[in-house]
Each structure stands twice: as C-alpha cells, then as structure tokens.
Design a protein around this motif. Structure first.
Motif, PDB file in Angstrom:
ATOM      1  N   ASN A  65      -2.953  -1.277  -3.664  1.00 61.27           N
ATOM      2  CA  ASN A  65      -3.357  -0.176  -3.145  1.00 61.27           C
ATOM      3  C   ASN A  65      -2.752   0.960  -3.946  1.00 61.27           C
ATOM      4  O   ASN A  65      -1.805   0.762  -4.721  1.00 61.27           O
ATOM      5  CB  ASN A  65      -2.932   0.115  -1.688  1.00 61.27           C
ATOM      6  CG  ASN A  65      -3.541   1.168  -0.980  1.00 61.27           C
ATOM      7  OD1 ASN A  65      -4.556   1.845  -1.543  1.00 61.27           O
ATOM      8  ND2 ASN A  65      -2.841   1.201   0.340  1.00 61.27           N
ATOM      9  N   GLY A  69      -3.745   5.651  -0.469  1.00 60.81           N
ATOM     10  CA  GLY A  69      -4.159   4.535   0.395  1.00 60.81           C
ATOM     11  C   GLY A  69      -5.937   4.221   0.694  1.00 60.81           C
ATOM     12  O   GLY A  69      -6.296   3.847   1.559  1.00 60.81           O
ATOM     13  N   ASN A  99      -3.130  -4.562   3.584  1.00 60.22           N
ATOM     14  CA  ASN A  99      -3.527  -3.631   4.480  1.00 60.22           C
ATOM     15  C   ASN A  99      -4.960  -3.946   4.748  1.00 60.22           C
ATOM     16  O   ASN A  99      -5.662  -4.538   4.071  1.00 60.22           O
ATOM     17  CB  ASN A  99      -3.566  -2.194   3.778  1.00 60.22           C
ATOM     18  CG  ASN A  99      -2.279  -2.131   3.155  1.00 60.22           C
ATOM     19  OD1 ASN A  99      -1.228  -2.131   3.741  1.00 60.22           O
ATOM     20  ND2 ASN A  99      -2.262  -1.739   1.821  1.00 60.22           N
ATOM     21  N   LYS A 118      -1.499  -1.036   8.301  1.00 57.75           N
ATOM     22  CA  LYS A 118      -0.906  -1.375   6.995  1.00 57.75           C
ATOM     23  C   LYS A 118       0.287  -2.218   6.708  1.00 57.75           C
ATOM     24  O   LYS A 118       1.000  -2.489   7.939  1.00 57.75           O
ATOM     25  CB  LYS A 118      -0.769  -0.011   6.069  1.00 57.75           C
ATOM     26  CG  LYS A 118       0.059   0.558   6.824  1.00 57.75           C
ATOM     27  CD  LYS A 118       0.404   2.188   6.152  1.00 57.75           C
ATOM     28  CE  LYS A 118       1.447   3.245   6.862  1.00 57.75           C
ATOM     29  NZ  LYS A 118       1.518   4.080   5.937  1.00 57.75           N
TER      30      LYS A 118
END
Length: 160
Positions: A65, A69, A99, A118
């Motif tokens: 990630n 995000g 996530n 997440k």
C-alpha cells in the motif's frame, strides 16, 4: 384567482423539494458506504467458512500500500446471490496483515461501498452485509507490511 396562485405555488414548491431530493440521492454514489463491514477474528472466520456453502479460493497479487491508501489490486469479482459475503487472505508470503475494500460495479470500474478495513491479520477475515442481490462486486486488496515488490496471496471468499 388567488386560490389558483396558491395551488400553483404549492405545486412549484413541492416540485423543487423533489428535485433537490433527487439530486442529493443521485450524488450519493461513490462517497456513500451502504454496505456494513465487520472485521472477524480467526475463529469467527473459520466458523463462517466451515458452516456455510462452497467457498471460492484463488490467488491474486498483493501489492504494498502507499501512504494515501490508494494502492491496491482488484480481485474476486462476483455477482451477489445473497446479502452477505466474507473474504479472507489465507496466505501471503512476507505479509503479516492486509487491507480489503469492497467495490460495486464491473471490476476495475466500480466504486467503494464499504468502509476501508485495514491491517487485518492474515487468516482473519471481514464480513460485508447489506449487499444488493444481482449486483456485481469485487474486492481491492493491499498490505502495509508486505515487501515493496508485493507477493502472490491466496484468498477465499463466500457469500452467505
């Protein structure tokens, strides 16, 4: 004549209210999260997958990630045949957590319909509720702790 004006004014006012309601409802698309999500423990995950129908297992690329995000990989497209689905990453070499997000629409062109869940531990799933039967959905996955090159992860999902 005054009575006619009052009726006409009332009708115009009502039509304006309905127009405002229609505009706000159509603007509710991508920013609204109508699907409820619940992070599951490993025991809850096992209970869902061991007591329900057939689960689907496959692999996907699990990318690292980014700070915003927004990095992720689309996987597991499905058409809802019930109002709930569960998802879990069972194996992801080099990752401790992942996530997951649920999107509605065609894979790669949908919009998020559930809160961003997440840093779920590998083997702990997430359950999503209030799906629309007949609608297409897919998941977007990433990891904050996988190596920069990502990895191939094994996931399972199941509607229930």
């Amino acid at each position: 004549m005054k009575k006619m004006r009052k009726i006409l004014s009332a009708l115009l006012a009502m039509s304006m209210v309905f127009t405002l309601l229609a505009v706000s409802a159509s603007a509710a698309g991508p920013d609204v999260h109508p699907v409820r999500v619940q992070a599951l423990t490993q025991e809850e995950t096992d209970a869902i997958f061991n007591t329900r129908g057939a689960a689907i297992t496959s692999t996907t690329f699990l990318p690292r990630n980014n700070l915003q995000g927004t990095n992720g990989n689309a996987c597991a497209p499905f058409k809802a045949d019930t109002t709930s689905v569960s998802f879990v990453i069972k194996q992801a070499p080099g990752a401790v957590t992942y996530n997951v997000q649920l999107y509605m629409g065609p894979i790669g062109n949908g919009y998020r319909v559930a809160q961003y869940d997440k840093e779920l531990p590998i083997n702990n799933g997430a359950a999503f509720y209030d799906l629309i039967i007949g609608q297409s959905y897919y998941f977007m996955v990433s990891s904050n702790d996988v190596a920069n090159g990502g990895c191939t992860a094994t996931y399972t999902y199941q509607t229930f």
